[in-house]
Design a protein around this motif. Sequence first.
Motif, short mmCIF file in Angstrom:
data_model
loop_
_atom_site.label_atom_id
_atom_site.label_comp_id
_atom_site.label_asym_id
_atom_site.label_seq_id
_atom_site.Cartn_x
_atom_site.Cartn_y
_atom_site.Cartn_z
N LYS A 115 -8.01 -2.80 -16.90
CA LYS A 115 -9.37 -2.28 -16.69
C LYS A 115 -10.09 -3.08 -15.60
N PHE A 116 -9.94 -4.41 -15.64
CA PHE A 116 -10.57 -5.26 -14.64
C PHE A 116 -10.01 -4.96 -13.25
N LEU A 117 -8.69 -4.80 -13.18
CA LEU A 117 -8.04 -4.47 -11.91
C LEU A 117 -8.52 -3.11 -11.40
N LEU A 118 -8.59 -2.13 -12.29
CA LEU A 118 -9.06 -0.79 -11.89
C LEU A 118 -10.49 -0.86 -11.37
N PHE A 119 -11.34 -1.63 -12.03
CA PHE A 119 -12.71 -1.78 -11.59
C PHE A 119 -12.78 -2.37 -10.18
N LEU A 120 -12.05 -3.46 -9.95
CA LEU A 120 -12.09 -4.10 -8.63
C LEU A 120 -11.47 -3.22 -7.55
N TRP A 121 -10.36 -2.57 -7.89
CA TRP A 121 -9.62 -1.79 -6.89
C TRP A 121 -10.28 -0.45 -6.60
N ALA A 122 -10.61 0.32 -7.65
CA ALA A 122 -11.13 1.67 -7.45
C ALA A 122 -12.63 1.72 -7.21
N LEU A 123 -13.37 0.92 -7.95
CA LEU A 123 -14.82 1.01 -7.84
C LEU A 123 -15.41 0.07 -6.80
N ARG A 124 -14.90 -1.15 -6.74
CA ARG A 124 -15.40 -2.10 -5.74
C ARG A 124 -14.62 -2.01 -4.43
N GLN A 125 -13.47 -1.32 -4.46
CA GLN A 125 -12.59 -1.10 -3.31
C GLN A 125 -12.09 -2.41 -2.69
N TYR A 126 -11.78 -3.36 -3.58
CA TYR A 126 -11.20 -4.61 -3.12
C TYR A 126 -9.72 -4.40 -2.81
N SER A 127 -9.23 -5.12 -1.83
CA SER A 127 -7.81 -5.06 -1.47
C SER A 127 -6.99 -5.87 -2.48
N SER A 128 -5.70 -5.62 -2.49
CA SER A 128 -4.81 -6.40 -3.38
C SER A 128 -4.88 -7.89 -3.10
N PRO A 129 -4.85 -8.33 -1.82
CA PRO A 129 -4.96 -9.77 -1.57
C PRO A 129 -6.28 -10.38 -2.09
N ARG A 130 -7.37 -9.62 -1.97
CA ARG A 130 -8.65 -10.14 -2.44
C ARG A 130 -8.66 -10.25 -3.96
N ILE A 131 -8.11 -9.24 -4.64
CA ILE A 131 -8.02 -9.28 -6.10
C ILE A 131 -7.12 -10.43 -6.53
N ALA A 132 -6.02 -10.61 -5.81
CA ALA A 132 -5.09 -11.71 -6.12
C ALA A 132 -5.80 -13.06 -6.03
N SER A 168 -0.46 -13.65 -7.34
CA SER A 168 0.07 -13.22 -6.05
C SER A 168 -0.32 -11.76 -5.77
N ASP A 169 -0.38 -11.44 -4.51
CA ASP A 169 -0.64 -10.07 -4.08
C ASP A 169 0.42 -9.14 -4.65
N ARG A 170 1.66 -9.61 -4.64
CA ARG A 170 2.78 -8.79 -5.16
C ARG A 170 2.58 -8.47 -6.64
N ASN A 171 2.14 -9.46 -7.41
CA ASN A 171 1.90 -9.23 -8.84
C ASN A 171 0.78 -8.23 -9.05
N ILE A 172 -0.28 -8.35 -8.28
CA ILE A 172 -1.41 -7.42 -8.41
C ILE A 172 -0.94 -5.99 -8.11
N ARG A 173 -0.15 -5.81 -7.06
CA ARG A 173 0.35 -4.48 -6.73
C ARG A 173 1.26 -3.93 -7.83
N LYS A 174 2.04 -4.81 -8.44
CA LYS A 174 2.93 -4.39 -9.53
C LYS A 174 2.12 -3.94 -10.74
N VAL A 175 1.12 -4.72 -11.12
CA VAL A 175 0.26 -4.36 -12.25
C VAL A 175 -0.48 -3.06 -11.94
N ARG A 176 -0.98 -2.92 -10.72
CA ARG A 176 -1.69 -1.70 -10.33
C ARG A 176 -0.77 -0.48 -10.42
N ASN A 177 0.44 -0.60 -9.91
CA ASN A 177 1.37 0.53 -9.94
C ASN A 177 1.76 0.89 -11.37
#
Length: 87
Positions: free
Chosen positions: A15-32, A38-47
Amino acid sequence: EDMSNILQDLNEDQKFLLFLWALRQYSSPRIAAIKGQSDRNIRKVRNTMLKKIRKKLLEALTKKVKAQQPLTLLEKDFLIDNGVSVE
């Protein structure tokens, strides 16, 4: 099952990732950087999260088709894109 129920089924991290990614439009590196991961982990969780949402949405919309309930054009497009006949 409607979209709000599908989103409620996500864990807190998703939910936190979805909020940052979809609503705040943060990039994977910024969320990481925010999460100390890691950016790779964030992308994996997102996918993984998106697959879960798509799967549950597909199940819910397929039930609507079988029950002959009306669908929006976006719902029809989603079903067609996922190989489900909407006729």
